[in-house]
Write a protein that holds these residues in place. Structure first.
Motif, PDB file in Angstrom:
ATOM      1  N   ALA A  73      -3.431   4.373  -1.592  1.00  0.00           N
ATOM      2  CA  ALA A  73      -3.566   3.121  -2.344  1.00  0.00           C
ATOM      3  C   ALA A  73      -2.621   2.071  -1.803  1.00  0.00           C
ATOM      4  CB  ALA A  73      -3.271   3.364  -3.829  1.00  0.00           C
ATOM      5  N   GLU A  74      -3.174   0.897  -1.503  1.00  0.00           N
ATOM      6  CA  GLU A  74      -2.351  -0.274  -1.210  1.00  0.00           C
ATOM      7  C   GLU A  74      -2.416  -1.184  -2.422  1.00  0.00           C
ATOM      8  OE1 GLU A  74      -2.567  -4.319   1.206  1.00  0.00           O
ATOM      9  OE2 GLU A  74      -3.023  -2.566   2.461  1.00  0.00           O
ATOM     10  N   LEU A  75      -1.236  -1.473  -3.008  1.00  0.00           N
ATOM     11  CA  LEU A  75      -1.206  -2.125  -4.310  1.00  0.00           C
ATOM     12  C   LEU A  75      -0.464  -3.457  -4.237  1.00  0.00           C
ATOM     13  CD1 LEU A  75      -0.511   1.184  -6.278  1.00  0.00           C
ATOM     14  CD2 LEU A  75      -2.726   0.131  -5.734  1.00  0.00           C
ATOM     15  N   GLU A 102      10.274  -4.038  -8.498  1.00  0.00           N
ATOM     16  CA  GLU A 102       9.559  -2.761  -8.557  1.00  0.00           C
ATOM     17  C   GLU A 102       8.583  -2.610  -7.405  1.00  0.00           C
ATOM     18  OE1 GLU A 102       7.391  -2.611 -12.204  1.00  0.00           O
ATOM     19  OE2 GLU A 102       6.080  -4.293 -11.709  1.00  0.00           O
ATOM     20  N   TYR A 103       8.402  -3.668  -6.615  1.00  0.00           N
ATOM     21  CA  TYR A 103       7.466  -3.631  -5.500  1.00  0.00           C
ATOM     22  C   TYR A 103       8.197  -3.393  -4.176  1.00  0.00           C
ATOM     23  CZ  TYR A 103       4.271  -5.853  -8.831  1.00  0.00           C
ATOM     24  OH  TYR A 103       3.490  -6.139  -9.918  1.00  0.00           O
ATOM     25  N   GLY A 104       7.432  -2.993  -3.169  1.00  0.00           N
ATOM     26  CA  GLY A 104       7.997  -2.797  -1.838  1.00  0.00           C
ATOM     27  C   GLY A 104       6.916  -2.761  -0.785  1.00  0.00           C
ATOM     28  N   LYS A 112       7.603   2.214  -3.576  1.00  0.00           N
ATOM     29  CA  LYS A 112       7.717   1.989  -5.022  1.00  0.00           C
ATOM     30  C   LYS A 112       6.318   1.763  -5.637  1.00  0.00           C
ATOM     31  CE  LYS A 112      11.145  -1.065  -4.244  1.00  0.00           C
ATOM     32  NZ  LYS A 112      12.284  -1.979  -4.460  1.00  0.00           N
ATOM     33  N   ARG A 113       6.137   0.708  -6.415  1.00  0.00           N
ATOM     34  CA  ARG A 113       4.843   0.502  -7.080  1.00  0.00           C
ATOM     35  C   ARG A 113       3.838  -0.249  -6.191  1.00  0.00           C
ATOM     36  NH1 ARG A 113       3.676   1.533 -12.108  1.00  0.00           N
ATOM     37  NH2 ARG A 113       2.278  -0.255 -12.339  1.00  0.00           N
ATOM     38  N   SER A 114       4.140  -0.325  -4.922  1.00  0.00           N
ATOM     39  CA  SER A 114       3.231  -1.022  -4.003  1.00  0.00           C
ATOM     40  C   SER A 114       2.272  -0.086  -3.282  1.00  0.00           C
ATOM     41  CB  SER A 114       4.045  -1.817  -2.971  1.00  0.00           C
ATOM     42  OG  SER A 114       4.617  -2.960  -3.571  1.00  0.00           O
ATOM     43  N   GLY A 115       2.311   1.201  -3.567  1.00  0.00           N
ATOM     44  CA  GLY A 115       1.261   2.013  -2.977  1.00  0.00           C
ATOM     45  C   GLY A 115       1.620   3.446  -2.677  1.00  0.00           C
ATOM     46  N   LEU A 116       0.593   4.171  -2.234  1.00  0.00           N
ATOM     47  CA  LEU A 116       0.687   5.562  -1.803  1.00  0.00           C
ATOM     48  C   LEU A 116       0.031   5.679  -0.438  1.00  0.00           C
ATOM     49  CD1 LEU A 116      -0.593   7.423  -5.007  1.00  0.00           C
ATOM     50  CD2 LEU A 116       1.765   7.453  -4.174  1.00  0.00           C
ATOM     51  N   GLY A 117       0.678   6.381   0.484  1.00  0.00           N
ATOM     52  CA  GLY A 117       0.062   6.595   1.782  1.00  0.00           C
ATOM     53  C   GLY A 117       0.055   5.335   2.626  1.00  0.00           C
ATOM     54  N   ARG A 118      -0.647   5.419   3.745  1.00  0.00           N
ATOM     55  CA  ARG A 118      -0.665   4.330   4.705  1.00  0.00           C
ATOM     56  C   ARG A 118      -2.068   4.124   5.279  1.00  0.00           C
ATOM     57  NH1 ARG A 118       3.415   3.676   2.485  1.00  0.00           N
ATOM     58  NH2 ARG A 118       5.527   3.388   3.327  1.00  0.00           N
TER      59      ARG A 118
END
Length: 525
Positions: free
Chosen positions: A261-263, A419-421, A467-473
């Motif tokens: 996820a890219e958030l 909370e983002y990165g 952080k809350r900006s995603g999972l994986g790449r």
């Protein structure tokens, strides 16, 4: 007030025959339900699309699974071949897709072209490199010489690709292409508003030689088709808000399937005291206002060193004030429209809240209904305090807040106080210094002397959030391998792991102990 380009380029009408051809590919509802999209530039109806149901999602997955078995049996080079042709077709047909993107999103044509370039270049990277990235690799065996081990990559199966409206060509293509080349099938749910763009890409891939039913689209709102898109999948690739991504990750975890996820992001840009002001101003315009700020990796927080703060802010504000806004279907606009009314409402609320609580609007700060129903001026603010929504919440619009700083440690702490990165940007003539600063910022990508494009378009390097900006790449080896499962295969030769016939357990233990010591001493292990 931002400058407005006079005159207008004749708006090219969307071909009804093209719309009909594209929508035939949708897993349409047996109920015959449809949904009508509107053009952000005008507010007028744009296209009538079939609305899928949860049953339609299940049927799309069933067709995809059937097609995937034969597709996975092909070699990687065979699977990549259609996408080499797809690359050329995207570039050859760019006028057609640029019109569709502008009609559906309201973005400026120069920003629509970024999507065209990205869809072509990102596809070419995987078509050229997938065979190398997916090649089986040797691994040290349990016993030197006697154990031979290798690792191979197997496709997950059928992947859900769920994408938003802000980059309706780049994002669906960017996830679906590596998933397909890895041997998977894809069921895609683009945002309803921008579905024609995604359908165009699917249609073009099939024209390029991709077999039918490997990339199946469904159209519907999350309340109707969202859960089945997770429940039927072997992996979910999602791009969207942090809140929605967290919900999808929770649901995927219940089934023990993967989720990438890219958030969201609240991305910082650091302008050092030695930055080249003119170059930095030009870069900041792109970093903050590409696609009217509706870009998860755009800059919303701008930190400028004391020594050049006043000069930079003056030049930056003048440049923003003179940006060209219009709804033309040519390359004359510096910025286009927002896409949804809800985005206009959010942007207005953030700016109004900041202004009402003491922030200073240096330029912009107003909607522009004279240009179109969803236009908003590119906006620069100062004196934005921590209690204001624009300070910490993602605006996702053409708004940037400028802050003064004097100390490097201080600015890095402020960059990381979120909370983002997802993304960050550092501007300095000393690139070595820029890299040192970049390495201290909590973000998945950091660009030096660029806002977002340098890292994003480095397709061999991973891109994603902390952080809350995603999972994986996405991008790079990780962007391909996330759609695979690793399988380790080991064969034993000459001697068994239980020792020679008749060897006692005590003798085996002494032998293995001695062997372990020797392998460490001679660096065999």
């Amino acid at each position: 007030m931002a400058h407005v380009t006079t005159g207008s380029a004749e708006a090219p009408a969307l071909d009804p025959a093209l719309i009909e051809r594209l929508t035939r590919r949708v897993a349409g509802s047996a109920t015959g339900r449809t949904v009508t999209t509107t053009a952000p530039f005008t507010g007028a109806p744009l296209a009538e699309l079939p609305a899928s149901t949860s049953d339609d999602v299940g049927a799309a997955f069933a067709r995809a699974r059937e097609a995937q078995r034969a597709w996975a049996a092909r070699s990687v080079r065979e699977r990549a071949a259609p996408f080499l042709r797809f690359h050329d077709l995207v570039l050859d047909r760019q006028s057609e897709i640029l019109d569709i993107i502008q009609w559906e999103t309201g973005k400026a044509r120069r920003h629509a072209f970024e999507e065209v370039y990205d869809a072509a270049a990102g596809t070419l990277y995987y078509a050229r490199n997938a065979a190398r990235l997916l090649r089986p690799t040797r691994s040290p065996g349990a016993m030197p010489v006697a154990t031979r081990t290798y690792v191979r990559r197997r496709p997950k199966g059928t992947v859900s690709v769920i994408t938003p409206w802000n980059y309706p060509l780049a994002l669906p293509v960017g996830d679906a292409v590596p998933a397909l080349i890895a041997g998977n099938a894809v069921v895609a749910k683009p945002d309803t508003q921008t579905s024609l763009t995604a359908l165009w890409a699917i249609d073009l891939a099939i024209e390029a030689g991709l077999p039918e039913d490997l990339w199946n689209p469904v159209i519907g709102e999350p309340a109707e088709v969202g859960d089945p898109m997770v429940d039927e999948a072997d992996h979910v690739a999602f791009t969207g808000s942090s809140a929605a991504g967290a919900g999808i990750a929770r649901r995927a975890s219940e089934r023990l399937i993967g989720c990438s996820a890219e958030l969201g992001g609240k991305n910082p840009m650091v302008v050092c005291e030695d930055a080249a002001v003119d170059w930095t101003v030009e870069g900041a315009i792109r970093a903050c206002f590409s696609n009217a700020g509706q870009l998860c990796i755009s800059m919303e927080r701008l930190y400028v060193h004391d020594r050049i703060h006043d000069e930079f802010v003056s030049r930056f504000t003048d440049a923003v004030r003179n940006m060209a806004l219009n709804a033309r279907f040519d390359f004359s606009a510096d910025m286009g429209s927002l896409t949804y009314q809800r985005q206009l409402d959010r942007v207005s609320a953030h700016v109004d809240d900041a202004r009402d609580n003491g922030a200073t609007v240096l330029t912009g700060g107003q909607p522009r209904p004279d240009l179109g129903p969803l236009f908003y001026e590119p906006t620069v603010m100062t004196d934005v305090g921590p209690t204001m929504a624009a300070c910490s919440d993602e605006t996702f619009g053409p708004v940037v807040s400028v802050y003064r700083y004097s100390d490097e440690d201080e600015v890095i702490e402020r960059c990381n106080d979120t909370e983002y990165g997802l993304n960050a940007s550092v501007w300095t003539r000393d690139v070595s210094r820029g890299r040192r600063i970049a390495e201290r910022i909590d973000a998945g990508t950091v660009n030096i002397n660029e806002g977002y494009g340098a890292a994003w378009a480095s397709y061999g390097a991973p891109m994603g959030g902390t952080k809350r900006s995603g999972l994986g790449r996405r991008h790079g080896a990780e962007g391909l391998l996330r759609f695979t499962e690793s399988q380790s295969i080991a064969s034993q030769h000459y001697v068994g792991l239980g020792g020679t016939p008749g060897m006692s357990g005590e003798t085996l233990a002494r032998t293995l102990t001695l062997g372990g010591r020797l392998m460490k001493r001679f660096r065999i292990r």
